[in-house]
Design a protein around this motif. Structure first.
Motif, PDB file in Angstrom:
ATOM      1  N   GLU A 154       0.833  -1.205   0.000  1.00  0.00           N
ATOM      2  CA  GLU A 154       0.000   0.000   0.000  1.00  0.00           C
ATOM      3  C   GLU A 154       0.868   1.256   0.000  1.00  0.00           C
ATOM      4  N   ALA A 157       2.332   1.732  -3.502  1.00  0.00           N
ATOM      5  CA  ALA A 157       1.271   2.192  -4.409  1.00  0.00           C
ATOM      6  C   ALA A 157       0.962   3.672  -4.185  1.00  0.00           C
ATOM      7  N   ALA A 158       0.928   4.099  -2.936  1.00  0.00           N
ATOM      8  CA  ALA A 158       0.661   5.508  -2.632  1.00  0.00           C
ATOM      9  C   ALA A 158       1.792   6.404  -3.139  1.00  0.00           C
ATOM     10  N   LYS A 159       3.048   5.979  -2.969  1.00  0.00           N
ATOM     11  CA  LYS A 159       4.189   6.769  -3.456  1.00  0.00           C
ATOM     12  C   LYS A 159       4.163   6.847  -4.979  1.00  0.00           C
ATOM     13  N   ARG A 160       3.821   5.734  -5.640  1.00  0.00           N
ATOM     14  CA  ARG A 160       3.730   5.734  -7.102  1.00  0.00           C
ATOM     15  C   ARG A 160       2.639   6.709  -7.550  1.00  0.00           C
ATOM     16  N   ALA A 161       1.487   6.697  -6.857  1.00  0.00           N
ATOM     17  CA  ALA A 161       0.384   7.604  -7.202  1.00  0.00           C
ATOM     18  C   ALA A 161       0.782   9.066  -7.026  1.00  0.00           C
ATOM     19  N   GLU A 162       1.708   9.335  -6.109  1.00  0.00           N
ATOM     20  CA  GLU A 162       2.223  10.702  -5.915  1.00  0.00           C
ATOM     21  C   GLU A 162       3.184  11.118  -7.025  1.00  0.00           C
ATOM     22  N   GLY A 163       3.596  10.161  -7.865  1.00  0.00           N
ATOM     23  CA  GLY A 163       4.548  10.461  -8.927  1.00  0.00           C
ATOM     24  C   GLY A 163       5.978  10.088  -8.590  1.00  0.00           C
ATOM     25  N   CYS A 164       6.159   9.387  -7.497  1.00  0.00           N
ATOM     26  CA  CYS A 164       7.484   8.955  -7.073  1.00  0.00           C
ATOM     27  C   CYS A 164       7.915   7.760  -7.932  1.00  0.00           C
TER      28      CYS A 164
END
Length: 182
Positions: A154, A157-164
């Protein structure tokens, strides 16, 4: 691409302080200069509220954005003949502010063997104790994340959604195979 002949010379096209561009036959690739390689640390903290993994986030110029990674650093970049374990201990303290009581070497791996000859040694660090702030050396501005193992998917996934950007070595945390052996 075809395999170069064994007697094809390896030509250096360009060499900097940390990387070298080489060509053998028609094959072009990048290698580390001066025989240096990397140490990558899977740092597991056995906290009172459960097991956590230390991840670091820092800006990476080639990607043009922050990337989520395991703590890591170069072995032998400052002094030739540096032991992998010494470099890993130094990098763990610099980047995360933690020191490990126990180290286990998992093995040598290759970053992207189709274009880079760089290898890294993966080490597992346990028995962690906070000894400093971390954040890296001057100019690195590393952010340390202490993530519960059960929440890694999770969090990533959250970091990826932030553009990381997500370093490929973080993928092993998502598969669970290595973690099951800890």
């Amino acid at each position: 691409m075809t395999r170069p002949a064994p007697d094809d010379p390896v030509e250096t096209r360009w060499e900097g302080r940390f990387i070298t561009v080489r060509q053998q036959g028609t094959w072009e690739y990048v290698s580390r200069s001066r025989g240096i390689h990397a140490a990558v640390i899977l740092a597991i903290d056995d906290a009172a509220d459960g097991r956590h993994v230390l991840l670091v986030e820092q800006y990476r110029v080639p990607m043009g954005k922050n990337c989520l990674e395991l703590p890591a650093g170069l072995v032998g970049d400052e002094s030739a003949g540096e032991a992998v374990e010494m470099a890993a201990a130094r990098e763990l303290a610099e980047e995360t502010g933690y020191r490990a009581a126990r180290w286990r070497t998992v093995g040598e791996f290759y970053s992207s063997p189709g274009m880079v000859s760089e290898s890294f040694t993966l080490l597992v660090a346990t028995g962690l104790a906070k000894v400093g702030d971390g954040g890296g050396v001057a100019g690195e501005d590393i952010v340390v994340h202490c993530v519960p193992l059960a929440e890694v998917a999770e969090f990533v996934a959250a970091k990826r959604a932030e553009g990381c950007g997500i370093d490929v070595r973080v993928a092993m945390l998502l598969s669970g195979g290595l973690l099951a052996a800890l």
